[in-house]
Design a protein around this motif. Structure first.
Motif, PDB file in Angstrom:
ATOM      1  N   GLY A  19      41.563  31.265  34.478  1.00  0.00           N
ATOM      2  CA  GLY A  19      40.215  30.747  34.639  1.00  0.00           C
ATOM      3  C   GLY A  19      39.236  31.319  33.625  1.00  0.00           C
ATOM      4  O   GLY A  19      39.618  31.996  32.664  1.00  0.00           O
ATOM      5  N   THR A  20      37.963  31.055  33.869  1.00  0.00           N
ATOM      6  CA  THR A  20      36.916  31.405  32.911  1.00  0.00           C
ATOM      7  C   THR A  20      35.946  32.453  33.426  1.00  0.00           C
ATOM      8  O   THR A  20      34.977  32.780  32.743  1.00  0.00           O
ATOM      9  N   GLY A  21      36.191  32.975  34.629  1.00  0.00           N
ATOM     10  CA  GLY A  21      35.305  33.991  35.198  1.00  0.00           C
ATOM     11  C   GLY A  21      34.697  33.519  36.503  1.00  0.00           C
ATOM     12  O   GLY A  21      34.247  32.374  36.608  1.00  0.00           O
ATOM     13  N   GLY A  22      34.692  34.402  37.489  1.00  0.00           N
ATOM     14  CA  GLY A  22      34.194  34.044  38.811  1.00  0.00           C
ATOM     15  C   GLY A  22      32.808  34.600  39.059  1.00  0.00           C
ATOM     16  O   GLY A  22      32.209  35.251  38.196  1.00  0.00           O
ATOM     17  N   PRO A  23      32.252  34.363  40.256  1.00  0.00           N
ATOM     18  CA  PRO A  23      30.925  34.875  40.600  1.00  0.00           C
ATOM     19  C   PRO A  23      30.857  36.397  40.440  1.00  0.00           C
ATOM     20  O   PRO A  23      31.729  37.120  40.927  1.00  0.00           O
ATOM     21  N   PHE A  24      29.833  36.867  39.740  1.00  0.00           N
ATOM     22  CA  PHE A  24      29.610  38.289  39.503  1.00  0.00           C
ATOM     23  C   PHE A  24      30.699  38.932  38.647  1.00  0.00           C
ATOM     24  O   PHE A  24      30.710  40.156  38.477  1.00  0.00           O
ATOM     25  N   ASN A  25      31.627  38.153  38.121  1.00  0.00           N
ATOM     26  CA  ASN A  25      32.761  38.692  37.367  1.00  0.00           C
ATOM     27  C   ASN A  25      32.984  37.903  36.076  1.00  0.00           C
ATOM     28  O   ASN A  25      33.904  37.074  35.987  1.00  0.00           O
TER      29      ASN A  25
END
Length: 311
Positions: free
Chosen positions: A283-289
């Protein structure tokens, strides 16, 4: 429902916690299904033991809605096709919402086999933790047949958590998220009818030598063969072999746990993406990450060049 004795033995394993991939700021459910499929297909646990998969903290459950959590567990359960063990993690506060979530999970076609109660947050007393969760687990067991682990993260709560696991027939063990020195007091207090699981990654052999059984892994989704081999070695008492593999994966774990676990999620995402694996989704990055800084990404690329064979 799996017997508690079989559940305890099954948890003496690698508990893979796959990251939940995001694309364009939204959960990539197809990528999540791909990750579940990889973990199930790549099972190299000894003796044909079942794969254990958890949707938990490293999966970013604290940052997604209950509806999304239910959907993720549903996809995982379907992807496991009646095999393996499925673990759901829930935040215990607010407690009424946690009860609602458990009811929804219990209604799935494939309900979780075990529920991990995440560390209690906010203002509370250890006695309140004990009394409230003793009642809560009894109620949920009566209504849904659920069994529980408690995630121990706050040293002052040790005695209360030990009492909870001792006194509740529905809380079958504890996940240690503090330090190795906390393993032995739990092992000594809980005996053989409960389980003490190491909860701080694949560098778990020191805890295993003290009596911990099984460990949680955030990198199982990247290097499943390494995580499985560590557990296989520990179960046969070959701690030297386990430590040799730990030395290989230690540089990646070092990055994940830097700066109070700041890159716990994003380092795994980068490891998947830089290696170019097509059977898992980072993926491309999650919430706060968000993605890791460029210099960390370069270091992860160097590490993964040495670890690709464990995928």
């Amino acid at each position: 429902m799996i017997a508690t004795s079989a559940l305890l033995d099954g948890l003496n394993s690698v508990i893979g916690i796959p990251l939940i991939p995001y694309a364009g700021g939204r959960i990539d459910y197809a990528g999540h299904a791909k990750n579940i499929d990889y973990l199930m297909r790549s099972n190299s646990l000894s003796g044909g033991r079942p794969r254990v998969i958890a949707i938990a903290g490293a999966s970013l459950v604290h940052h997604i809605s209950y509806a999304d959590q239910v959907k993720l567990l549903d996809i995982a359960g379907q992807g496991m096709a009646g095999e393996g063990l499925l673990m759901a993690a829930i935040a215990p506060n607010p407690l009424p919402e946690a009860a609602t979530l458990l009811g929804q999970l219990a209604a799935l076609q494939r309900p979780p086999d075990i529920c991990l109660i995440m560390p209690l947050t906010g203002t509370y007393a250890p006695a309140g933790l004990y009394e409230t969760l003793l009642r809560f687990t009894a109620t949920q067991a009566a209504e849904h047949g659920m069994r529980f682990l408690y995630y121990f993260r706050r040293p002052r709560d040790r005695d209360a958590v030990i009492r909870l696991v001792q006194d509740s027939p529905h809380v079958i063990g504890v996940k240690i998220g503090t330090q190795e020195s906390d393993v032995l007091p739990f092992v000594q207090a809980l005996g053989t009818d409960k389980i003490v699981i190491w909860g701080i990654g694949d560098r778990s052999t020191a805890a295993a030598e003290l009596g911990a059984q099984g460990h949680t892994s955030g990198i199982n989704i990247v290097v499943a063969q390494a995580s499985d081999a560590i557990n296989n070695a520990q179960r046969r008492g070959d701690y030297e072999a386990a430590l040799q593999i730990e030395a290989d994966i230690s540089p990646l774990e070092d990055i994940r746990f830097m700066h109070e676990r700041a890159w716990n999620y994003s380092a795994v995402m980068e490891a998947i993406n830089c290696a170019g694996f097509d059977d898992v989704a980072g993926g491309t990055g999650g919430p706060f990450n968000p993605p890791v800084p460029a210099h960390i990404a370069a270091e992860i690329a160097r590490i993964m060049a040495r670890l690709e064979g464990y995928h």
